[in-house]
Design an enzyme around this catalytic site. Structure first.
Site, short mmCIF file in Angstrom:
data_model
loop_
_atom_site.label_atom_id
_atom_site.label_comp_id
_atom_site.label_asym_id
_atom_site.label_seq_id
_atom_site.Cartn_x
_atom_site.Cartn_y
_atom_site.Cartn_z
N ARG A 15 -6.54 13.05 5.78
CA ARG A 15 -6.64 13.46 4.37
C ARG A 15 -8.12 13.45 3.90
O ARG A 15 -8.74 14.49 3.73
CB ARG A 15 -5.77 12.53 3.50
CG ARG A 15 -5.52 13.04 2.09
CD ARG A 15 -6.64 12.78 1.11
NE ARG A 15 -6.99 11.36 0.99
CZ ARG A 15 -8.05 10.94 0.29
NH1 ARG A 15 -8.87 11.78 -0.31
NH2 ARG A 15 -8.34 9.64 0.24
N ASP A 16 -8.69 12.26 3.73
CA ASP A 16 -10.06 12.19 3.20
C ASP A 16 -11.05 12.83 4.18
O ASP A 16 -12.00 13.50 3.78
CB ASP A 16 -10.44 10.72 2.96
CG ASP A 16 -11.43 10.53 1.83
OD1 ASP A 16 -11.92 11.54 1.30
OD2 ASP A 16 -11.72 9.37 1.48
N HIS A 207 -12.45 0.76 0.41
CA HIS A 207 -12.52 2.17 0.85
C HIS A 207 -13.99 2.57 0.74
O HIS A 207 -14.47 2.98 -0.32
CB HIS A 207 -11.63 3.00 -0.09
CG HIS A 207 -11.60 4.46 0.19
ND1 HIS A 207 -10.50 5.12 0.70
CD2 HIS A 207 -12.51 5.44 0.00
CE1 HIS A 207 -10.73 6.41 0.80
NE2 HIS A 207 -11.97 6.64 0.38
N HIS A 209 -17.37 4.69 1.83
CA HIS A 209 -17.97 5.87 2.46
C HIS A 209 -19.35 5.46 2.98
O HIS A 209 -20.01 4.58 2.43
CB HIS A 209 -18.04 7.03 1.46
CG HIS A 209 -16.71 7.70 1.24
ND1 HIS A 209 -16.41 8.94 1.75
CD2 HIS A 209 -15.59 7.28 0.61
CE1 HIS A 209 -15.17 9.27 1.41
NE2 HIS A 209 -14.64 8.28 0.72
N CYS A 240 -20.19 14.31 2.96
CA CYS A 240 -20.36 14.22 1.52
C CYS A 240 -21.02 15.51 1.06
O CYS A 240 -22.10 15.85 1.55
CB CYS A 240 -21.22 13.01 1.17
SG CYS A 240 -21.71 12.95 -0.55
N ASN A 249 -16.16 8.83 5.46
CA ASN A 249 -15.62 7.47 5.34
C ASN A 249 -16.17 6.63 6.47
O ASN A 249 -16.54 7.15 7.52
CB ASN A 249 -14.09 7.49 5.50
CG ASN A 249 -13.38 8.17 4.37
OD1 ASN A 249 -13.27 9.39 4.35
ND2 ASN A 249 -12.92 7.41 3.42
P1 HMG Z 1 -5.68 21.50 -13.51
O1 HMG Z 1 -6.31 22.80 -13.21
O2 HMG Z 1 -6.10 20.80 -14.76
O3 HMG Z 1 -4.09 21.53 -13.44
O4 HMG Z 1 -5.95 20.55 -12.27
P2 HMG Z 1 -2.99 22.38 -14.14
O5 HMG Z 1 -1.84 21.47 -14.41
O6 HMG Z 1 -3.58 23.17 -15.30
O7 HMG Z 1 -2.58 23.41 -12.98
C1 HMG Z 1 -3.46 24.38 -12.49
C2 HMG Z 1 -2.79 25.08 -11.29
O8 HMG Z 1 -2.62 24.15 -10.24
C3 HMG Z 1 -1.41 25.62 -11.62
O9 HMG Z 1 -1.20 26.73 -10.78
C4 HMG Z 1 -0.51 24.50 -11.18
O10 HMG Z 1 0.79 24.92 -10.87
C5 HMG Z 1 -1.21 24.01 -9.94
P3 HMG Z 1 -1.31 28.25 -11.37
O11 HMG Z 1 -0.31 28.32 -12.48
O12 HMG Z 1 -2.73 28.39 -11.86
O13 HMG Z 1 -0.99 29.07 -10.16
N1 HMG Z 1 -0.97 22.59 -9.66
C6 HMG Z 1 -0.57 22.14 -8.47
N2 HMG Z 1 -0.31 22.76 -7.30
C7 HMG Z 1 0.08 22.00 -6.27
N3 HMG Z 1 0.21 20.64 -6.33
C8 HMG Z 1 -0.05 20.00 -7.48
C9 HMG Z 1 -0.46 20.75 -8.61
N4 HMG Z 1 -0.77 20.42 -9.87
C10 HMG Z 1 -1.08 21.55 -10.50
N5 HMG Z 1 0.07 18.67 -7.54
C11 HMG Z 1 -5.19 18.77 -10.84
C12 HMG Z 1 -5.49 19.21 -12.28
C13 HMG Z 1 -5.00 17.28 -10.88
C14 HMG Z 1 -3.92 19.45 -10.37
C15 HMG Z 1 -6.36 19.20 -9.94
O14 HMG Z 1 -7.57 18.77 -10.53
C16 HMG Z 1 -6.28 18.63 -8.54
O15 HMG Z 1 -5.41 18.99 -7.78
N6 HMG Z 1 -7.21 17.74 -8.20
C17 HMG Z 1 -7.21 17.07 -6.90
C18 HMG Z 1 -8.62 16.83 -6.45
C19 HMG Z 1 -8.60 16.10 -5.13
O16 HMG Z 1 -7.66 16.19 -4.35
N7 HMG Z 1 -9.69 15.37 -4.85
C20 HMG Z 1 -9.83 14.64 -3.62
C21 HMG Z 1 -8.93 13.45 -3.54
S1 HMG Z 1 -9.57 12.05 -4.43
C22 HMG Z 1 -10.73 11.36 -3.33
O17 HMG Z 1 -11.06 11.94 -2.32
C23 HMG Z 1 -11.26 9.99 -3.61
C24 HMG Z 1 -10.61 8.92 -2.71
O18 HMG Z 1 -10.84 9.20 -1.35
C25 HMG Z 1 -11.22 7.53 -3.05
C26 HMG Z 1 -12.75 7.52 -3.05
O19 HMG Z 1 -13.37 7.84 -2.01
O20 HMG Z 1 -13.29 7.22 -4.11
C27 HMG Z 1 -9.10 8.83 -2.94
MG MG Z 2 -12.61 8.69 -0.23
#
Ligand code: HMG
Ligand code: MG
Length: 301
Positions: A15-16, A207, A209, A240, A249
């Protein structure tokens, strides 16, 4: 100083590690990676993320990844969910553990999940409640715990506040994310000391990086504080976007080597892990970022 006798590693490579890969990685390669990681002895493998494919195209095959997972005794495959839509898709795909992800930085929260910290916590309430109704465990992430790429320093108290909110809502474990690797060991200790006043230390995970090469040192600092769960990524996958060529990571191999040196059991076969790092990095067209993998591969000739 008493170090933990056992450590649980949460392998986040699929995933990450892969989420920022520019070129599409096939579902078959992701599944082969997960299979190999299990063969190495890893039992918790974050398999994918049910997030918007517009935001993270590499995770668009989340349902196919889940459908292709062969059940293995004792193994669990948590997945990320940012909202109820993600949870519903994860439940439909048979997920038995999910993770919600918040941040301790307002700007990062906006850039990552398009809402404020407060809004994200409100959004997670029904996600956590519905997951629990379905007997699905929920992990909570807090990002930017040792600094934010947009805001710089982040106060440990701000991290503790978000960690506690997630814990109180029902997350079984809180993973503290040093998202861009700004942390150093003494700051890591101060952070854990502060957070552990709100959330029991046994419920915390580290966690880290490795952007600045401090991740192993930070793992050691966290171990000294009593943390015994760490998120790691085979081959140091991840990278990154802000630091070209930087590792992602902390590499699973580097942490396994550290733990071996400390006499701490984590149940992972290092030789197989190095093979897996070499294999997946070969698939991605590069060498493993991990020093331990590089050294052990060079020794083999
Ligand atoms: P948004 O644009 O505000 O959402 O995004 P929305 O509700 O307005 O929806 C926009 C579109 O996305 C719509 O589709 C929804 O249906 C669809 P459209 O009508 O335009 O065709 N949608 C989805 N599709 C599939 N699955 C879903 C979903 N939700 C909405 N769950 C949202 C808000 C949260 C969805 C967006 O910002 C997002 O998906 N963000 C994820 C970002 C991400 O994955 N980042 C990486 C993970 S975090 C990380 O890496 C940190 C970590 O490792 C810890 C660390 O290192 O610190 C965990
Ligand atoms: Mg991370």
């Amino acid at each position: 100083m008493t170090l933990p006798k056992k450590v649980r590693l949460v392998e986040v490579g699929p995933r990450d590690g892969l989420q920022n890969e520019k070129h599409p990685v096939s579902t078959a390669t992701k599944l082969a990676l997960i299979g190999r990681l299990i063969d190495c002895g890893l039992t918790t493998i974050e398999a994918t993320a049910f997030v918007s494919p517009k935001w993270v195209p590499q995770m668009a095959d989340a349902a196919q990844v889940m459908a292709g997972l062969a059940p293995r005794e004792g193994a669990s495959f948590p997945v990320l969910v940012p909202n109820e839509k993600g949870l519903e898709a994860a439940l439909a795909a048979g997920a038995s553990e999910v993770a919600v992800f918040a941040a301790a930085s307002e700007t990062f929260s906006q850039k990552n999940i398009n809402c404020s910290i407060k809004e994200s916590l409100e959004r997670f309430k029904p996600v956590i409640n519905k997951a629990k109704e379905a007997n699905v465990k929920v992990r909570g992430y807090v990002s930017c715990v040792l600094g934010c790429p947009y805001e710089g320093e982040i106060a440990p108290l701000a991290v503790a506040e978000v960690a506690w909110a997630l814990f109180e809502m029902g997350c079984h474990e809180i993973s503290l994310g040093d998202t861009v690797g700004f942390g150093t060991p003494e700051k890591t200790k101060e952070l854990i000391e502060t957070v552990a006043r709100r959330v029991p230390i046994r419920k915390l995970a580290g966690h880290f990086h490795d952007t600045y090469g401090m991740a192993v040192a930070n793992v050691y600092a966290a171990l000294q504080m009593g943390v015994n769960v760490f998120d790691t990524s085979v081959g140091g996958l991840g990278g990154c976007p802000d630091a070209k060529g930087a590792p992602g990571n902390v590499a699973t191999e580097d942490v396994v080597w550290l733990l071996k040196g400390l006499g701490i059991d984590c149940g992972v076969d290092l030789d197989r892990l190095v093979d897996t790092a070499a294999w997946i990095c070969g698939e991605l067209g590069r060498a493993p970022a991990s020093k331990v993998a590089q050294a052990l591969l060079a020794r083999r000739g």
